[in-house]
Design a protein around this motif. Sequence first.
Motif, mmCIF file in Angstrom:
data_model
loop_
_atom_site.group_PDB
_atom_site.id
_atom_site.type_symbol
_atom_site.label_atom_id
_atom_site.label_comp_id
_atom_site.label_asym_id
_atom_site.label_seq_id
_atom_site.Cartn_x
_atom_site.Cartn_y
_atom_site.Cartn_z
ATOM 1 N N ASP A 207 0.858 -1.184 0.000
ATOM 2 C CA ASP A 207 0.000 0.000 0.000
ATOM 3 C C ASP A 207 0.897 1.238 0.000
ATOM 4 O O ASP A 207 1.821 1.360 0.800
ATOM 5 N N ALA A 208 0.621 2.162 -0.889
ATOM 6 C CA ALA A 208 1.428 3.380 -0.982
ATOM 7 C C ALA A 208 0.628 4.424 -1.738
ATOM 8 O O ALA A 208 -0.370 4.112 -2.408
ATOM 9 N N GLY A 209 1.073 5.658 -1.664
ATOM 10 C CA GLY A 209 0.416 6.744 -2.369
ATOM 11 C C GLY A 209 1.416 7.785 -2.808
ATOM 12 O O GLY A 209 2.598 7.718 -2.466
ATOM 13 N N CYS A 210 0.926 8.729 -3.556
ATOM 14 C CA CYS A 210 1.767 9.802 -4.087
ATOM 15 C C CYS A 210 1.052 11.123 -3.853
ATOM 16 O O CYS A 210 -0.029 11.348 -4.398
ATOM 17 N N ASP A 211 1.654 11.984 -3.049
ATOM 18 C CA ASP A 211 1.016 13.262 -2.720
ATOM 19 C C ASP A 211 1.702 14.408 -3.455
ATOM 20 O O ASP A 211 2.102 15.407 -2.857
ATOM 21 N N ASN A 212 1.854 14.238 -4.757
ATOM 22 C CA ASN A 212 2.441 15.266 -5.607
ATOM 23 C C ASN A 212 1.459 15.651 -6.708
ATOM 24 O O ASN A 212 0.599 14.854 -7.091
ATOM 25 N N VAL A 232 -2.052 19.861 -15.464
ATOM 26 C CA VAL A 232 -1.697 19.573 -14.072
ATOM 27 C C VAL A 232 -2.928 19.100 -13.312
ATOM 28 O O VAL A 232 -3.979 19.740 -13.374
ATOM 29 N N MET A 233 -2.791 17.981 -12.604
ATOM 30 C CA MET A 233 -3.808 17.540 -11.652
ATOM 31 C C MET A 233 -3.230 17.711 -10.251
ATOM 32 O O MET A 233 -2.149 17.207 -9.949
ATOM 33 N N ALA A 234 -3.945 18.426 -9.397
ATOM 34 C CA ALA A 234 -3.426 18.789 -8.079
ATOM 35 C C ALA A 234 -3.220 17.568 -7.199
ATOM 36 O O ALA A 234 -3.859 16.522 -7.366
ATOM 37 N N ALA A 235 -2.317 17.711 -6.236
ATOM 38 C CA ALA A 235 -2.020 16.654 -5.276
ATOM 39 C C ALA A 235 -3.218 16.405 -4.361
ATOM 40 O O ALA A 235 -4.025 17.310 -4.112
ATOM 41 N N PRO A 236 -3.354 15.179 -3.827
ATOM 42 C CA PRO A 236 -4.508 14.862 -2.977
ATOM 43 C C PRO A 236 -4.655 15.776 -1.768
ATOM 44 O O PRO A 236 -5.785 16.097 -1.373
ATOM 45 N N LEU A 241 -7.440 14.953 0.839
ATOM 46 C CA LEU A 241 -7.506 13.517 0.587
ATOM 47 C C LEU A 241 -6.174 12.881 0.960
ATOM 48 O O LEU A 241 -5.129 13.525 0.885
ATOM 49 N N PRO A 242 -6.166 11.609 1.334
ATOM 50 C CA PRO A 242 -4.904 10.926 1.617
ATOM 51 C C PRO A 242 -4.135 10.648 0.335
ATOM 52 O O PRO A 242 -4.731 10.602 -0.759
ATOM 53 N N PRO A 243 -2.816 10.451 0.421
ATOM 54 C CA PRO A 243 -2.020 10.188 -0.792
ATOM 55 C C PRO A 243 -2.487 8.962 -1.561
ATOM 56 O O PRO A 243 -2.271 8.875 -2.771
ATOM 57 N N ASP A 246 -7.798 7.333 -4.815
ATOM 58 C CA ASP A 246 -7.891 7.024 -6.249
ATOM 59 C C ASP A 246 -8.879 7.947 -6.961
ATOM 60 O O ASP A 246 -9.338 7.641 -8.060
ATOM 61 N N ARG A 247 -9.182 9.074 -6.329
ATOM 62 C CA ARG A 247 -10.145 10.007 -6.927
ATOM 63 C C ARG A 247 -9.430 11.038 -7.795
ATOM 64 O O ARG A 247 -8.457 11.658 -7.371
ATOM 65 N N ALA A 248 -9.911 11.210 -9.022
ATOM 66 C CA ALA A 248 -9.360 12.236 -9.905
ATOM 67 C C ALA A 248 -9.764 13.611 -9.401
ATOM 68 O O ALA A 248 -10.873 13.809 -8.902
ATOM 69 N N LEU A 249 -8.854 14.564 -9.521
ATOM 70 C CA LEU A 249 -9.114 15.937 -9.120
ATOM 71 C C LEU A 249 -9.160 16.833 -10.354
ATOM 72 O O LEU A 249 -8.707 16.442 -11.434
#
Length: 455
Positions: A207-212, A232-236, A241-243, A246-249
């Motif tokens: 389990d991992a995420g990306c907050d960029n 550009v899609m903003a960071a969670p 939202l947590p990193p 899976d929701r698109a911004l």
Amino acid sequence: MTHRRSRLLKVGSLARVEGEGALHLRLDGSKVTEARLAIYEPPRFFEAFLRGRSYTEPPDITSRVCGICPIAYQMSACRAIEDACGVVVGGPLAALRRLLYCGEWIESQTLHIYLLHAPDFFGCDSVIDLARTRRADIERGLRLKQAGNAILELLGGRAIHPINVRLGGFHRTPTTDELRPLAERLHRARDDAAQTVRWVAGFEFPDAGCDNDLFALSEPGTYAIESGTPTVMAAPHTADLPPESDRALPTRTFGVHDFGAHVAESQLPHSTALHSLLDNRRHLTGSLARYAISGRWLSPIALQAAHDAGLGDPLQGTVCRNPFRSIIVRAVEVLYAVDEALRIIDAYEAPPRPYVDVPSRAGTGHGATEAPRGLLYHRYTLDSEGLVTDASLVPPTAQNLGAVEEDLRRVVQARLEEGDSTDAELTALCERAVRNYDPCISCSAHFLNLSVERT
């Protein structure tokens, strides 16, 4: 080696990435206070020795930056110089450029999936070790890579550092008869690509995420490869939202001519590679960013494969921010590239000429394409004699270094919070985390020196 509460861990080589780098981790007890990825290779100086060259030369010169992704450099250079000269290449020539780029996506992404990344998921040191137990899988990967190379050989003249690309198009374009055997080969490759998605989807992923912020080209109606608008899609965290979300911004765009106003490069003391910020924030470019921003434009077969592989449905606003699952997204992109190549060949009509004229003029031009590793930007300024007076190349790996460092800090911190880890365990984790990004540190030797300092 452990002495009192200090701990220094060194790794002599990080296999299965390109180039030389060093990773330094500083720990205060069980807290990671610094993660620094240093690139210590000598500078390449491409931008410097492009100055004074004829405007026709950058596509061939810059293709030597990378032996695996030469088309990315050729296409970005062509787009930038043609932009400076006020020329737009369209019709069959543009389609052939996209076909050529599909070939590079197939061979480069397949190389990473099978030869560089997959061994991590089986606890193998190399693809040679993996082939001892998974021979059929590796043979499938080699067939896929050979299919991509076949496109490069036909359209580019050779698979490594192709020589058939020029401003305005090609030195020579293929006939429909020459493309027919290639199509037959790609039909078989499409089955291999679909099986590749199913294969990697069965791997086990932490389990991992990306907050960029995610950064990629977009072009309505198609999955952007050889052209598009920087998006550009903003960071969670900007939406609380947590990193791992899976929701698109929402996304925002800017013109490629404004790239330099948004992406700022800086030199850090520990690295010969420049680090980049996008509007003063870390960003990530590459497969995860492309899938988040343009996933809805994948072909039906690729969309279905992504859904079946557990990536969700981009048509419903689902994205993937887990760097460890990037191997699945790359496999979906290979399937898309094969399918797109077949579509282009099926609709192909030979152009009347292999290129359009590109007369020189004074001005500055900008070009961006999607290399397999992410968005690649070129800028050139020409004088009235058609000589390059200034050049700027911004590769995807340099843009990703900040995100890689932050990801390393996060995954090591998470591991330490679960309990102390041995040197070997930390090393393996860091190597896996780096390889998630398929970094093209350079095209020379493959070394990483890793040190962990505990206080």
